[in-house]
Design a protein around this motif. Structure first.
Motif, short mmCIF file in Angstrom:
data_model
loop_
_atom_site.label_atom_id
_atom_site.label_comp_id
_atom_site.label_asym_id
_atom_site.label_seq_id
_atom_site.Cartn_x
_atom_site.Cartn_y
_atom_site.Cartn_z
N GLN A 18 21.28 -3.62 28.17
CA GLN A 18 22.55 -3.43 28.85
C GLN A 18 22.67 -4.43 29.99
N ASN A 19 23.88 -4.79 30.27
CA ASN A 19 24.12 -5.74 31.35
C ASN A 19 25.42 -5.33 32.04
N ILE A 20 25.31 -5.06 33.32
CA ILE A 20 26.51 -4.62 34.05
C ILE A 20 26.89 -5.70 35.05
N ARG A 21 28.06 -6.25 34.89
CA ARG A 21 28.57 -7.29 35.78
C ARG A 21 29.61 -6.68 36.71
N VAL A 22 29.52 -7.02 37.96
CA VAL A 22 30.56 -6.59 38.89
C VAL A 22 31.38 -7.83 39.23
N LYS A 23 32.69 -7.70 39.07
CA LYS A 23 33.56 -8.83 39.41
C LYS A 23 34.49 -8.39 40.52
N LYS A 24 34.75 -9.31 41.45
CA LYS A 24 35.67 -8.98 42.54
C LYS A 24 36.97 -9.71 42.30
N ILE A 25 38.02 -8.96 42.03
CA ILE A 25 39.32 -9.58 41.80
C ILE A 25 40.32 -8.95 42.76
N HIS A 26 40.87 -9.77 43.63
CA HIS A 26 41.80 -9.29 44.66
C HIS A 26 41.21 -8.12 45.43
N GLU A 27 40.04 -8.29 45.96
CA GLU A 27 39.38 -7.25 46.77
C GLU A 27 39.14 -5.97 46.00
N GLN A 28 39.31 -6.01 44.69
CA GLN A 28 39.05 -4.83 43.87
C GLN A 28 37.81 -5.11 43.04
N MET A 29 36.94 -4.12 42.97
CA MET A 29 35.75 -4.29 42.15
C MET A 29 36.08 -3.93 40.71
N GLN A 30 35.63 -4.79 39.82
CA GLN A 30 35.77 -4.49 38.40
C GLN A 30 34.40 -4.50 37.77
N ILE A 31 34.18 -3.55 36.89
CA ILE A 31 32.88 -3.44 36.26
C ILE A 31 33.00 -3.83 34.80
N ALA A 32 32.14 -4.73 34.36
CA ALA A 32 32.11 -5.09 32.94
C ALA A 32 30.76 -4.67 32.37
N VAL A 33 30.82 -3.70 31.48
CA VAL A 33 29.58 -3.20 30.88
C VAL A 33 29.40 -3.88 29.53
N HIS A 34 28.25 -4.48 29.35
CA HIS A 34 27.97 -5.14 28.07
C HIS A 34 26.72 -4.51 27.46
N LEU A 35 26.89 -3.85 26.32
CA LEU A 35 25.77 -3.16 25.69
C LEU A 35 25.41 -3.86 24.39
N THR A 36 24.14 -4.08 24.18
CA THR A 36 23.71 -4.71 22.94
C THR A 36 22.63 -3.87 22.29
N GLY A 37 22.50 -4.03 20.98
CA GLY A 37 21.46 -3.30 20.27
C GLY A 37 21.23 -3.91 18.90
N LYS A 38 20.00 -3.80 18.45
CA LYS A 38 19.68 -4.27 17.10
C LYS A 38 19.17 -3.10 16.31
N GLY A 39 19.51 -3.05 15.01
CA GLY A 39 19.06 -1.88 14.29
C GLY A 39 19.04 -1.99 12.80
N THR A 40 18.79 -0.84 12.21
CA THR A 40 18.59 -0.73 10.77
C THR A 40 19.67 0.15 10.18
N ILE A 41 20.18 -0.24 9.03
CA ILE A 41 21.12 0.63 8.33
C ILE A 41 20.33 1.70 7.61
N ILE A 42 20.65 2.96 7.88
CA ILE A 42 19.86 4.02 7.25
C ILE A 42 20.68 4.80 6.23
N GLU A 43 22.00 4.65 6.28
CA GLU A 43 22.80 5.36 5.29
C GLU A 43 24.07 4.57 5.04
N ASN A 44 24.43 4.46 3.77
CA ASN A 44 25.63 3.71 3.43
C ASN A 44 26.30 4.40 2.26
N THR A 45 27.45 5.01 2.54
CA THR A 45 28.17 5.65 1.44
C THR A 45 29.46 4.88 1.14
N THR A 46 29.54 3.67 1.65
CA THR A 46 30.77 2.88 1.43
C THR A 46 30.60 1.99 0.20
#
Lengths: 361, 380
Positions: free
Chosen positions: B261-289
């Motif tokens: 996870q990576n959380i960036r705080v940005k300051k825009i016009h004296e307002q704090m903005q939070i950008a949350v960036h979540l990453t993950g790697k994984g395995t497909i365990i079920e596929n009914t499509t």
């Protein structure tokens, strides 16, 4: 009685590390929060000139201890009066060390043992070491236990790595600023330099010229260990929690838990603490006894131990409570050290340099 | 002769200085595996202990010990924590020893009442352990959980200390809880266990606390929400996500590890903005499509779908917490503190208010590095 260079290094390391790890980490964190490790480094830098001053002063007077050369410099009476504050400090300091350690052991392990018994046992060990072999024995003891202390601390750091969280150190600097960091560094800074013990022990060195390099090495090792210990405490607990724990380093060792198997290794810290405190007590009591003997012109300094050991014990017992120790600590940093560790040595150093110059002319 | 006398004296000293009067043999101690705090219906503080009965814990030999109880739950009430502890002790003939305490439970009633005053004694006593885990007991008292006879382990506390790992969460220790309570920009999020109808416990998400108001429980998150929240704070090791994929007419499940996870705080016009960036790697365990993940196009479609769906869910969770509880359990305040330390000095005074109006964006990036052993669904 002679000391080798390496013994001086380990005397400084052994007697100072334990004192600061045990009692100084939490107060520094209370002041400088997550930047306490910076405070330790700054304290290390500040302590360099302080150490240089006392070491150089002693080198200027080879084979003479503090009380001796102040008398040769200033005459019999003035020389005696000016060393009085240091002499008193050398009596009170071991008493404080003894009492804090007694309280600690009483709290942690032997809660059913009266504190005076714990202190009495330490006094007996101290008297034995000091009486039997003086500074040489203390030097050898420190060469033996110093490396054990360092090794134990390093192992404890390694075992505790799993518990560390880097974000505890953030943000660096901006919360506190240099003024606060400097304020936090004062208390460890005066401790890194050692309680002006070099004024006495340099005169026992086989090769006094090495005093400066050896004492610098000793202070360097101490500063490094304290820097890492403070860093570990911060990384494990974060500044907010660490500031609430009285013996924060000790408690940080308690968090070690590897595979539910390696636990409760805090007892090893008690071990090295006892080593360190024994070294500290013996050294200070030796210095106090030896300097008192010089002051009173008693030939056999060993006789003075039978006076100094009970005095230290009585002072330690008569300390009413923890608050007094905290107060004394403030008093030490703000009054005792500036006078005994800087003021008086600097005065004597100036007089020595001026006298030498005038002789040369 | 003098040497012999000295030696004798030293030996004599050894015998009197061993500190034996402080010694407690194991058979003089009652080992406590878990401790709990709760509030009784008439508002009294209640301390419960799970006490080990060592006699029943034979070395696995056949001694007919199978039916013996291995533990007993003891509890008593008191004016404060220590008083209650003393009252429990008075029911036990052996001295309580907390050196092996693994679990610390808090009853829901006490948590809702506020547990600020009860934290101190657990840190102050030198024998308190810094390794215990903490749980809130939903709809119950600590002693209810302690009384459960577990099926894997000898004590329920052992099961509880493995539970979080099994759920893919990093263990939440009691000292972490204290740390959160003392921190400036984070609210505690404590795991919850509840009693289920089959008289066993089940993990039930986590509890939101308000550290500014006497450390009071203000609400609960369910299991899924807890995983998301812990993902943001970096306390998640594994998660399984399922999503319906309309294009493939079926659903896909993945198990993700190596989460980041990576959380960036940005300051825009004296307002704090939070950008949350979540990453993950994984395995497909079920596929009914009808989709075939081995094909680049289909794989991208699936990843896109899961990203979007989870992005939406996480954003909903954050919004919900912001509006309903106003508690910064995600540690955004801590991030602002770290990234804008100077602004934080003024912001921290009314952070709860600011947090509830914070502009947060979420981006989820999932990669399926392992597609499992099959390509398309086995039974289309």
């Amino acid at each position: 009685m002679k000391l080798s260079g390496i013994q001086v290094v380990w005397i400084i390391v052994t007697t100072v590390i334990i004192a600061i790890i045990g009692l100084k980490i939490t107060p520094v964190i209370q002041i400088a929060k997550q930047d306490a490790w910076l405070s330790m480094l700054v304290g290390g830098v500040v302590s360099v000139p302080l150490t240089l001053l006392v070491a150089h002063l002693s080198i200027l007077h080879p084979n003479q201890t503090f009380t001796q050369f102040s008398q040769t410099l200033l005459g019999k009476w003035l020389g005696r009066i000016i060393v009085l504050p240091n002499l008193i400090a050398w009596y009170i300091l071991p008493a404080i060390v003894l009492r804090s350690f007694g309280d600690f052991i009483h709290l942690i392990i032997l809660d059913q043992t009266p504190i005076w018994i714990i202190m009495l046992l330490l006094i007996v060990v101290m008297t034995y070491l000091t009486y039997s072999s003086g500074i040489t024995g203390i030097g050898r003891f420190c060469v033996l236990v110093g490396p054990i202390i360092i090794f134990t601390l390093l192992v404890s750091f390694l075992l505790n790595i799993r518990n560390t969280e880097w974000h505890h150190l953030l943000p660096i600097y901006s919360d506190t600023g240099w003024a606060t960091i400097l304020k936090g560094s004062l208390s460890p800074a005066v401790w890194f330099a050692g309680p002006f013990i070099l004024l006495v022990i340099v005169s026992f060195m086989e090769n006094p010229k090495k005093a400066i390099s050896k004492s610098m090495l000793g202070v360097g090792i101490t500063v490094f260990m304290l820097f890492t210990s403070t860093l570990m405490v911060l990384l494990v607990f974060g500044p907010d929690l660490a500031a609430k724990l009285r013996f924060s380093f000790f408690v940080s060792i308690k968090t070690i838990d590897i595979l539910d198997f390696i636990q409760n290794i805090d007892i090893s810290i008690v071990f090295i603490w006892i080593f360190g405190v024994t070294a500290q007590l013996s050294l200070y009591s030796f210095i106090a006894s030896y300097e008192t003997a010089q002051w009173l012109k008693v030939k056999d300094w060993r006789k003075i131990i039978w006076f100094s050991a009970p005095v230290i014990f009585i002072i330690a017992i008569s300390i009413p409570n923890e608050t007094t120790i905290t107060l004394f600590d403030k008093f030490w940093t703000s009054v005792v050290f500036p006078i005994c560790g800087i003021g008086i040595p600097f005065l004597l150093w100036t007089i020595t340099v001026i006298k030498r110059k005038s002789v040369k002319l | 002769m003098k040497r012999v006398a000295n030696l004798c004296f030293a030996l004599l000293l050894l015998t009197v200085t061993t500190g034996c009067w402080n010694l407690k043999e194991p058979n003089q101690l009652s080992f406590v595996k878990g401790a709990g705090l709760g509030l009784t219906e008439d508002g009294k503080l209640e301390v419960s202990y799970l006490v080990v009965l060592p006699a029943a814990l034979g070395g696995g030999q056949i001694s007919g010990g199978e039916n013996m109880e291995t533990f007993r739950v003891m509890s008593a009430t008191g004016k404060n924590v220590s008083d209650a502890m003393v009252n429990v002790q008075s029911k036990l003939s052996r001295k309580v020893f907390s050196g092996h305490r693994d679990i610390f439970l808090v009853g829901q009633r006490l948590a809702e009442h506020g547990m600020g005053e009860t934290i101190d004694p657990f840190l102050r006593i030198p024998k308190s352990v810094m390794r215990s885990m903490i749980y809130v007991v939903k709809n119950g008292q600590p002693k209810d959980i302690f009384s459960i006879v577990p099926f894997f382990d000898q004590f329920i506390t052992t099961s509880l200390s493995d539970e979080q790992k099994a759920m893919g969460l990093k263990p939440y220790l009691a000292r972490k809880f204290v740390e959160d309570v003392l921190s400036e920009g984070k609210q505690p999020l404590v795991p919850v266990v509840g009693l289920n109808p089959s008289e066993h416990y089940s993990y039930a998400g986590s509890a939101i606390f308000n550290k500014d108001e006497d450390v009071k429980l203000v609400g609960f998150l369910n299991k899924k929400e807890t995983s998301y929240a812990r993902w943001i704070t970096g306390g998640l090791t594994r998660i399984t996500l399922t999503s319906h994929v309309p294009k493939g007419d079926g659903s896909i499940s993945v198990t993700l590890d190596s989460l980041d996870q990576n959380i960036r705080v940005k300051k825009i016009h004296e307002q704090m903005q939070i950008a949350v960036h979540l990453t993950g790697k994984g395995t497909i365990i079920e596929n009914t499509t009808k989709l075939d993940p081995t094909k680049q196009k289909d794989l991208q479609l699936i990843q896109e779908k899961l990203n979007q769906k989870n992005q939406k869910l996480i954003l909903e969770l954050i919004k919900n917490v912001q509006e309903e509880y106003k508690m910064d359990i995600f540690g955004f305040g801590e991030q602002v503190h770290q990234q804008y330390p100077h602004q934080w000095k003024t912001l921290k005074q009314n952070w709860p208010e600011l947090f509830s109006q914070l502009d947060v964006s979420v981006k989820v990036d999932l990669q399926f590095t392992n597609l499992g052993q099959t390509n398309t669904s086995i039974y289309p």
